[in-house]
Design an enzyme around this catalytic site. Structure first.
Site, PDB file in Angstrom:
ATOM      1  N   LYS A  79      97.493  20.227  77.940  1.00  0.00           N
ATOM      2  CA  LYS A  79      98.751  20.396  78.069  1.00  0.00           C
ATOM      3  C   LYS A  79      99.734  19.440  77.476  1.00  0.00           C
ATOM      4  O   LYS A  79      99.377  18.038  77.719  1.00  0.00           O
ATOM      5  CB  LYS A  79      99.064  20.647  79.748  1.00  0.00           C
ATOM      6  CG  LYS A  79     100.265  20.784  80.132  1.00  0.00           C
ATOM      7  CD  LYS A  79     100.671  20.542  81.352  1.00  0.00           C
ATOM      8  CE  LYS A  79     102.049  20.519  81.758  1.00  0.00           C
ATOM      9  NZ  LYS A  79     102.667  20.282  82.909  1.00  0.00           N
ATOM     10  N   LYS A 134      91.015   6.587  94.531  1.00  0.00           N
ATOM     11  CA  LYS A 134      89.689   6.860  95.135  1.00  0.00           C
ATOM     12  C   LYS A 134      88.805   6.558  93.927  1.00  0.00           C
ATOM     13  O   LYS A 134      87.750   5.998  94.177  1.00  0.00           O
ATOM     14  CB  LYS A 134      89.733   8.231  95.761  1.00  0.00           C
ATOM     15  CG  LYS A 134      89.946   8.298  97.262  1.00  0.00           C
ATOM     16  CD  LYS A 134      89.325   9.754  97.633  1.00  0.00           C
ATOM     17  CE  LYS A 134      90.000   9.988  99.157  1.00  0.00           C
ATOM     18  NZ  LYS A 134      90.184  11.461  99.084  1.00  0.00           N
ATOM     19  N   LYS A 152     103.993  13.842  79.227  1.00  0.00           N
ATOM     20  CA  LYS A 152     104.120  12.617  78.728  1.00  0.00           C
ATOM     21  C   LYS A 152     102.724  11.775  79.426  1.00  0.00           C
ATOM     22  O   LYS A 152     102.483  10.648  78.796  1.00  0.00           O
ATOM     23  CB  LYS A 152     105.395  12.051  79.654  1.00  0.00           C
ATOM     24  CG  LYS A 152     106.318  13.004  80.029  1.00  0.00           C
ATOM     25  CD  LYS A 152     107.499  12.443  80.526  1.00  0.00           C
ATOM     26  CE  LYS A 152     107.987  13.003  82.014  1.00  0.00           C
ATOM     27  NZ  LYS A 152     109.307  13.624  81.980  1.00  0.00           N
TER      28      LYS A 152
END
Ligand code: TRP
Length: 332
Positions: free
Chosen positions: A201, A119, A204
């Site tokens: 955090k 979006k 990957k």
């Protein structure tokens, strides 16, 4: 009877410290406690939702298996297998998909995140979303329910998937009577979200990770990159809010941790902490790193271990699938 504990890791990227501290280490500790029947696996077909390069898929899959083994998983004590070696899981995946409401899948966070990103980019809502990604939680439910897992150690971001598995299990049980156990999750509290190099955090997807089996020189460089503030060495610091301390705790002895805590309170420079952290981490990783390399250059050793694990797993999954199919109305 001992409770069954089960968890899997999907091969979509290099295993990093966050995976180790948040998932692998606690899972190995639980398996070692002797309180559980443990089933740990390589969720290779989950990786196929993302990895569409054959060589990469192969390398990453063996990488996960070698990681578990290098870090001390004992295949005599843990049922250790590759998801794709257990055909019953995929048959159950279809069965469960007929009991999973589509609306529930629309709300699954990985799918929702993909739609959101589309979006924002002004693309079609489902651009780049394959059905594997959409059905991801159903396959994960099959992984879990197939082995009547009671406890599933996962990262925080996977809690919703366990809730979805419970939901699907309840729906099936409602139609056919008690069949599946409702799984519970465990999340390691203080390490559930390990910050990465940039303070976000470790993931990957943020490209801020410390790969687990990094060579010493590289490891030192990455540790030096961990973000700290600009307080001078002599300023007392709070160990509780320090990423470096959080990591140090995972690899240093109790005595070393207590000493470090005292140093923080007295005032210690970040450079010094980083040096100590590297030392503790490298000391811990030396052996697993070698073992990992050995296993990666001997895929047949890994295959043999996984095949033996698959046999043990199928001794459970094959009869259970039969029971499930009878309930549905098959004459098996
Ligand atoms: N979805 C999990 C992850 O990304 C991996 C996984 C697949 C899993 N099947 C599982 C975890 C079953 C626990 C139980 O980390």
């Amino acid at each position: 009877m001992a409770k069954t504990i089960l968890t899997g890791i999907k091969p979509t990227g290099q295993i990093h410290l966050g995976n180790y501290i948040g998932a692998i280490k606690p899972a190995l500790e639980l398996a070692d406690s002797g309180e559980y029947r443990a089933a740990y696996f390589v969720a290779d077909y989950h990786g196929l939702t993302k990895i569409h390069d054959g060589a990469e898929f192969n390398e990453l899959s063996y990488g996960i298996a070698a990681t578990w083994l290098a870090l001390g998983l004992n295949p005599d004590k843990v049922i250790f297998y590759r998801q794709s070696d257990i055909p019953e899981i995929f048959e159950l995946n279809w069965i469960l998909s007929c009991f999973a409401s589509k609306g529930l899948m629309n709300r699954a966070h990985a799918y929702k995140a993909a739609v959101e990103a589309n979006k924002i980019a002004g693309k079609d809502a489902d651009f780049g979303v394959n059905m594997g990604l959409f059905n991801y939680p159903v396959l994960m439910a099959a992984d879990i329910l197939m082995f009547k897992a009671e406890v599933v150690p996962v990262g925080k971001d996977q809690i919703q998937h366990i809730e979805i598995a419970r939901d699907i299990a309840e729906s099936f049980n409602h139609h056919y009577g008690e069949t599946f156990l409702l799984p519970e999750y465990t999340v390691q509290k203080d390490t559930a979200v390990l910050p990465g190099l940039d303070g976000r955090k470790m993931s990957k997807s943020y490209n801020n990770t410390i790969p687990l089996f990094e060579e010493p020189g590289k490891l030192q460089k990455l540790i030096n990159k961990i973000k700290t503030d600009s307080r001078p060495p002599e300023a007392p610091k709070d160990p509780q809010s320090s990423v470096l301390f959080m990591l140090y705790k995972e690899f240093a002895s109790e005595l070393e941790v207590e000493n470090m805590r005292a140093e923080y309170q007295k005032g210690i420079g970040w450079g010094e902490v980083k040096k100590e952290l590297f030392h503790a981490m490298n000391r811990f990783m030396e052996e697993p790193r070698e073992k990992y390399k050995e296993l990666m250059s001997s895929p047949e050793t890994v295959d043999k271990i996984l095949q033996e694990g698959a046999e043990k797993a199928r001794a459970v999954s094959a009869p259970f699938l039969k029971e499930i199919k009878r309930k549905i109305g098959f004459s098996v």
